[in-house]
Scaffold this motif. Structure first.
Motif, PDB file in Angstrom:
ATOM      1  N   VAL A 152       0.844  -1.200   0.000  1.00 54.29           N
ATOM      2  CA  VAL A 152       0.000   0.000   0.000  1.00 54.29           C
ATOM      3  C   VAL A 152       0.878   1.249   0.000  1.00 54.29           C
ATOM      4  O   VAL A 152       0.641   2.196  -0.749  1.00 54.29           O
ATOM      5  N   ALA A 153       1.923   1.260   0.817  1.00 53.13           N
ATOM      6  CA  ALA A 153       2.817   2.416   0.888  1.00 53.13           C
ATOM      7  C   ALA A 153       3.516   2.642  -0.451  1.00 53.13           C
ATOM      8  O   ALA A 153       3.657   3.774  -0.903  1.00 53.13           O
ATOM      9  N   LYS A 154       3.951   1.567  -1.103  1.00 54.44           N
ATOM     10  CA  LYS A 154       4.620   1.705  -2.400  1.00 54.44           C
ATOM     11  C   LYS A 154       3.650   2.265  -3.431  1.00 54.44           C
ATOM     12  O   LYS A 154       4.002   3.147  -4.215  1.00 54.44           O
ATOM     13  N   THR A 155       2.426   1.795  -3.426  1.00 55.32           N
ATOM     14  CA  THR A 155       1.420   2.301  -4.365  1.00 55.32           C
ATOM     15  C   THR A 155       1.159   3.787  -4.119  1.00 55.32           C
ATOM     16  O   THR A 155       1.080   4.572  -5.062  1.00 55.32           O
ATOM     17  N   ALA A 156       1.057   4.191  -2.862  1.00 55.25           N
ATOM     18  CA  ALA A 156       0.834   5.602  -2.532  1.00 55.25           C
ATOM     19  C   ALA A 156       2.037   6.445  -2.953  1.00 55.25           C
ATOM     20  O   ALA A 156       1.877   7.528  -3.519  1.00 55.25           O
ATOM     21  N   ALA A 157       3.238   5.950  -2.706  1.00 57.70           N
ATOM     22  CA  ALA A 157       4.446   6.686  -3.091  1.00 57.70           C
ATOM     23  C   ALA A 157       4.524   6.845  -4.604  1.00 57.70           C
ATOM     24  O   ALA A 157       4.894   7.908  -5.112  1.00 57.70           O
ATOM     25  N   ASP A 158       4.165   5.798  -5.339  1.00 57.88           N
ATOM     26  CA  ASP A 158       4.155   5.880  -6.803  1.00 57.88           C
ATOM     27  C   ASP A 158       3.152   6.928  -7.282  1.00 57.88           C
ATOM     28  O   ASP A 158       3.435   7.702  -8.199  1.00 57.88           O
ATOM     29  N   ALA A 159       1.978   6.965  -6.660  1.00 62.14           N
ATOM     30  CA  ALA A 159       0.951   7.934  -7.047  1.00 62.14           C
ATOM     31  C   ALA A 159       1.420   9.360  -6.758  1.00 62.14           C
ATOM     32  O   ALA A 159       1.222  10.265  -7.569  1.00 62.14           O
ATOM     33  N   ILE A 160       2.069   9.559  -5.623  1.00 64.99           N
ATOM     34  CA  ILE A 160       2.580  10.886  -5.271  1.00 64.99           C
ATOM     35  C   ILE A 160       3.657  11.318  -6.261  1.00 64.99           C
ATOM     36  O   ILE A 160       3.670  12.457  -6.727  1.00 64.99           O
ATOM     37  N   GLU A 161       4.547  10.418  -6.609  1.00 61.46           N
ATOM     38  CA  GLU A 161       5.606  10.730  -7.575  1.00 61.46           C
ATOM     39  C   GLU A 161       5.009  11.098  -8.932  1.00 61.46           C
ATOM     40  O   GLU A 161       5.433  12.056  -9.581  1.00 61.46           O
ATOM     41  N   GLU A 162       4.003  10.365  -9.359  1.00 60.87           N
ATOM     42  CA  GLU A 162       3.359  10.650 -10.645  1.00 60.87           C
ATOM     43  C   GLU A 162       2.704  12.032 -10.626  1.00 60.87           C
ATOM     44  O   GLU A 162       2.828  12.805 -11.572  1.00 60.87           O
ATOM     45  N   GLN A 163       2.033  12.364  -9.522  1.00 61.09           N
ATOM     46  CA  GLN A 163       1.400  13.681  -9.416  1.00 61.09           C
ATOM     47  C   GLN A 163       2.445  14.791  -9.392  1.00 61.09           C
ATOM     48  O   GLN A 163       2.249  15.845  -9.992  1.00 61.09           O
ATOM     49  N   ALA A 164       3.564  14.564  -8.721  1.00 63.18           N
ATOM     50  CA  ALA A 164       4.632  15.564  -8.678  1.00 63.18           C
ATOM     51  C   ALA A 164       5.181  15.818 -10.080  1.00 63.18           C
ATOM     52  O   ALA A 164       5.448  16.963 -10.454  1.00 63.18           O
TER      53      ALA A 164
END
Length: 141
Positions: free
Chosen positions: A26-38
Protein backbone atom coordinates in the motif's frame (compact mmCIF):
# COMPACT_ATOMS: atom_id res chain seq x y z
CA UNK A 1 -27.96 -15.56 14.66
CA UNK A 2 -24.28 -16.21 15.07
CA UNK A 3 -21.78 -14.30 12.96
CA UNK A 4 -18.60 -16.02 11.89
CA UNK A 5 -15.85 -13.58 12.80
CA UNK A 6 -12.46 -14.26 11.33
CA UNK A 7 -9.74 -12.02 12.72
CA UNK A 8 -7.94 -9.65 10.34
CA UNK A 9 -4.64 -11.53 10.50
CA UNK A 10 -6.42 -14.79 9.65
CA UNK A 11 -7.67 -13.19 6.41
CA UNK A 12 -4.14 -12.19 5.53
CA UNK A 13 -2.89 -15.71 6.16
CA UNK A 14 -5.61 -17.11 3.89
CA UNK A 15 -4.20 -15.00 1.06
CA UNK A 16 -0.64 -15.87 1.95
CA UNK A 17 0.19 -12.32 3.07
CA UNK A 18 1.81 -10.97 6.15
CA UNK A 19 0.52 -7.71 7.58
CA UNK A 20 3.86 -5.95 6.97
CA UNK A 21 3.90 -7.08 3.33
CA UNK A 22 0.42 -5.68 2.75
CA UNK A 23 1.30 -2.36 4.38
CA UNK A 24 4.47 -2.20 2.29
CA UNK A 25 2.50 -2.72 -0.92
CA UNK A 26 0.00 0.00 0.00
CA UNK A 27 2.82 2.42 0.89
CA UNK A 28 4.62 1.71 -2.40
CA UNK A 29 1.42 2.30 -4.37
CA UNK A 30 0.83 5.60 -2.53
CA UNK A 31 4.45 6.69 -3.09
CA UNK A 32 4.16 5.88 -6.80
CA UNK A 33 0.95 7.93 -7.05
CA UNK A 34 2.58 10.89 -5.27
CA UNK A 35 5.61 10.73 -7.57
CA UNK A 36 3.36 10.65 -10.64
CA UNK A 37 1.40 13.68 -9.42
CA UNK A 38 4.63 15.56 -8.68
CA UNK A 39 5.80 14.93 -12.24
CA UNK A 40 2.47 16.18 -13.61
CA UNK A 41 2.67 19.33 -11.48
CA UNK A 42 6.24 19.94 -12.66
CA UNK A 43 5.20 19.56 -16.30
CA UNK A 44 2.27 21.94 -15.80
CA UNK A 45 4.54 24.48 -14.10
CA UNK A 46 6.92 24.34 -17.07
CA UNK A 47 4.01 24.96 -19.46
CA UNK A 48 2.81 27.99 -17.45
CA UNK A 49 6.30 29.52 -17.37
CA UNK A 50 6.54 29.16 -21.15
CA UNK A 51 3.27 30.98 -21.88
CA UNK A 52 3.70 34.23 -23.80
CA UNK A 53 3.85 37.21 -21.45
CA UNK A 54 4.62 35.12 -18.37
CA UNK A 55 8.00 35.52 -16.73
CA UNK A 56 9.43 33.94 -13.61
CA UNK A 57 8.38 36.97 -11.60
CA UNK A 58 4.72 37.91 -11.77
CA UNK A 59 4.88 40.97 -9.54
CA UNK A 60 7.30 43.14 -7.63
CA UNK A 61 6.94 45.41 -4.64
CA UNK A 62 8.29 48.97 -4.57
CA UNK A 63 8.22 51.36 -1.62
CA UNK A 64 8.02 55.12 -2.11
CA UNK A 65 7.05 58.22 -0.14
CA UNK A 66 4.68 61.05 -0.98
CA UNK A 67 6.48 63.99 0.61
CA UNK A 68 4.87 67.08 2.10
CA UNK A 69 7.16 69.26 -0.04
CA UNK A 70 6.43 67.30 -3.24
CA UNK A 71 2.87 68.60 -3.80
CA UNK A 72 2.48 71.04 -6.67
CA UNK A 73 -0.93 72.10 -8.01
CA UNK A 74 -2.58 69.39 -5.86
CA UNK A 75 -0.43 66.70 -7.52
CA UNK A 76 2.76 64.77 -6.94
CA UNK A 77 4.77 62.79 -9.48
CA UNK A 78 6.30 59.58 -8.11
CA UNK A 79 9.23 58.23 -10.11
CA UNK A 80 9.47 54.44 -10.29
CA UNK A 81 12.32 52.85 -12.22
CA UNK A 82 11.08 50.37 -14.81
CA UNK A 83 7.41 51.39 -14.65
CA UNK A 84 5.79 51.56 -18.08
CA UNK A 85 2.88 53.73 -19.16
CA UNK A 86 0.55 50.74 -19.62
CA UNK A 87 1.74 48.52 -16.78
CA UNK A 88 -0.84 47.25 -14.31
CA UNK A 89 -0.44 47.34 -10.56
CA UNK A 90 -1.84 48.66 -7.31
CA UNK A 91 -0.77 51.37 -4.88
CA UNK A 92 -1.55 51.27 -1.20
CA UNK A 93 -0.41 52.56 2.13
CA UNK A 94 2.70 50.93 3.58
CA UNK A 95 2.22 48.60 6.52
CA UNK A 96 4.26 50.80 8.86
CA UNK A 97 2.13 53.93 8.35
CA UNK A 98 1.43 55.91 11.52
CA UNK A 99 -1.99 56.99 12.75
CA UNK A 100 -1.26 60.64 11.90
CA UNK A 101 -0.16 59.70 8.37
CA UNK A 102 -3.28 57.57 7.89
CA UNK A 103 -5.50 60.44 9.06
CA UNK A 104 -3.73 62.74 6.59
CA UNK A 105 -4.48 60.28 3.79
CA UNK A 106 -8.15 60.09 4.76
CA UNK A 107 -8.61 63.87 4.73
CA UNK A 108 -6.56 64.26 1.52
CA UNK A 109 -8.80 61.96 -0.57
CA UNK A 110 -5.86 60.74 -2.66
CA UNK A 111 -6.24 59.22 -6.11
CA UNK A 112 -4.05 58.25 -9.06
CA UNK A 113 -4.52 60.69 -11.92
CA UNK A 114 -1.83 59.68 -14.41
CA UNK A 115 0.85 57.20 -15.43
CA UNK A 116 3.80 57.45 -17.80
CA UNK A 117 7.00 55.55 -18.48
CA UNK A 118 8.99 55.80 -15.24
CA UNK A 119 6.36 57.56 -13.12
CA UNK A 120 2.78 57.91 -11.97
CA UNK A 121 0.94 60.91 -10.58
CA UNK A 122 -1.06 61.14 -7.36
CA UNK A 123 -3.52 63.96 -6.69
CA UNK A 124 -5.53 65.02 -3.68
CA UNK A 125 -9.14 66.16 -3.77
CA UNK A 126 -9.41 67.11 -0.11
CA UNK A 127 -6.93 68.67 2.30
CA UNK A 128 -3.26 69.00 1.35
CA UNK A 129 -1.30 66.27 3.20
CA UNK A 130 0.62 67.58 6.20
CA UNK A 131 2.75 64.44 6.70
CA UNK A 132 4.95 62.38 4.42
CA UNK A 133 2.97 59.31 3.31
CA UNK A 134 4.72 55.95 2.90
CA UNK A 135 3.24 53.94 0.03
CA UNK A 136 3.82 50.51 -1.45
CA UNK A 137 3.31 49.63 -5.09
CA UNK A 138 2.73 46.11 -6.34
CA UNK A 139 3.65 46.16 -10.02
CA UNK A 140 2.56 43.33 -12.28
CA UNK A 141 5.20 42.28 -14.77
Amino acid sequence: MAVNKVPYLEHLKQFGLRESALIGRVAKTAADAIEEQAQQIGALSDKVENLPGISGEISRSVNATLTVAGWENNRQIVEIEGLTANQNGVVGLSQDISTAERETVASAELYICGQADGSFTVAYGGDKPTYDIPITLILLD
